[in-house]
Enzyme design. Structure first.
Site, PDB file in Angstrom:
ATOM      1  CE  LYS A 181      17.424  -6.210  40.096  1.00 32.88           C
ATOM      2  NZ  LYS A 181      16.706  -5.152  39.743  1.00 32.88           N
ATOM      3  NE  ARG A 221      34.356   4.393  41.835  1.00 34.53           N
ATOM      4  CZ  ARG A 221      33.363   4.812  41.191  1.00 34.53           C
ATOM      5  NH1 ARG A 221      34.647   5.360  39.977  1.00 34.53           N
ATOM      6  NH2 ARG A 221      33.040   5.419  41.590  1.00 34.53           N
TER       7      ARG A 221
END
Length: 319
Positions: free
Chosen positions: A94, A34
């Site tokens: 995961k 970001r």
């Protein structure tokens, strides 16, 4: 050549970039964060040419074929959905998402979009787990298994100091089951299928997340306990017991020493000098699937079954 961009700047993303560098057919073309400055500094540290400020910039670039998503767990679902909508292949860390329904929805979206999407679960593609699968038939009737992954996190000290790191923040999808318990659950599903019954209990820490837990998975004629912890460290191997022999597995996430002990006392060993905890297998599988030489149906179904089992464990601990 698959040109892939990464989302997230955590240690696991470092490991993915290392594995991609060693795997033919894929190139890490860019990283993203970001914060554009952070992305550039991260790219420079790891020797990656491109750096993007945010996922939207990644998805808008026609030169990017795929994305690896290594962001906090709670961000996975919207980021995967956006990548699929942009026509990018996806390898998502995961646990991929929170529920099997969410995963199945994303699978359907990926199929309609004609892109590959799989979960980055390294145990599914590790040579040690492949060795365990090959040896199962030599154990006789399977009766008991104990699969565990317990390692005290360095971030637990921050919890003890009153902070809430992402990996221990329930709002971010953190906790021991999501981070480490998933390895044992995934291995159980891979080796034995989905359980018919589940009982479970967990230890809740100051952040509200689970710090440790134990699930007992019931199969016809077989009992499997799955232990996990991010606040303590295990010092024993996992094992699978059959009526004729027992397997000892040194490290569940990436076995490098698997010992078969027969009921007559005989011993044999499978061993590998390959580095532990590497992601090369999952990256190679992703390249194979994107190349169209195999289909992801089995991979996706295994993730769905694992997520269903994780949901049942959470319900059992809540009850």
């Amino acid at each position: 050549m698959i040109r892939i961009a990464t989302v997230g700047t955590s240690v696991i993303t470092d490991a993915f970039i290392g594995a991609a560098t060693r795997t033919p057919g894929i190139e890490v073309a860019a990283v993203s964060s970001r914060d554009g400055a952070k992305a550039r500094a991260y790219a420079d540290r790891l020797g990656v040419a491109g750096a993007f400020a945010g996922l939207d910039a990644v998805l808008a670039d026609p030169g990017i074929d795929a994305v690896y998503i290594g962001s906090p767990n709670s961000a996975h679902r919207p980021q995967v959905a956006a990548a699929i909508a942009a026509g990018k292949h996806v390898l998502v860390e995961k646990p991929a998402v929170a529920t099997a329904d969410e995963w199945d929805d994303l699978v359907e979206r990926s199929r309609r979009a004609g892109v590959v999407m799989i979960e980055a679960m390294r145990t599914a593609y590790d040579p040690g787990i492949a060795a365990v699968r090959e040896l199962l038939g030599s154990l006789g009737v399977l009766r008991r298994a104990s699969l565990h992954y317990a390692k005290r996190s360095s971030r637990y000290d921050a919890v003890l100091a009153g902070e809430t790191p992402n990996i221990f923040d329930p709002a971010m999808g953190g906790g021991a089951l999501a981070d480490l318990g998933v390895y044992g659950v995934h291995a159980a599903v891979l080796l034995f299928g989905e359980p018919v019954g589940i009982t479970a209990s967990s230890v809740t820490i100051a952040t509200g997340a689970d710090g440790a837990g134990l699930a007992v998975l019931q199969y016809p004629g077989l009992i499997v306990d799955v232990g996990y912890s991010k606040i303590t460290t295990a010092a024993r191997p996992s094992e699978i017991q059959g009526e004729d022999a027992t397997l000892l597995i040194d490290h569940l996430a990436s076995p490098r020493r698997v010992t078969r002990i027969g009921s007559d006392g005989s011993e044999s060993e499978w061993a590998s000098d390959a580095p532990a905890d590497v992601l090369d297998g999952e990256v190679a599988r992703f390249v194979e699937l994107v190349g169209g030489t195999a289909m992801p149906d089995e991979d996706q179904a295994r993730t769905s079954a694992t997520l269903r089992t994780l949901e049942r464990i959470r319900r059992a601990t809540a009850g």
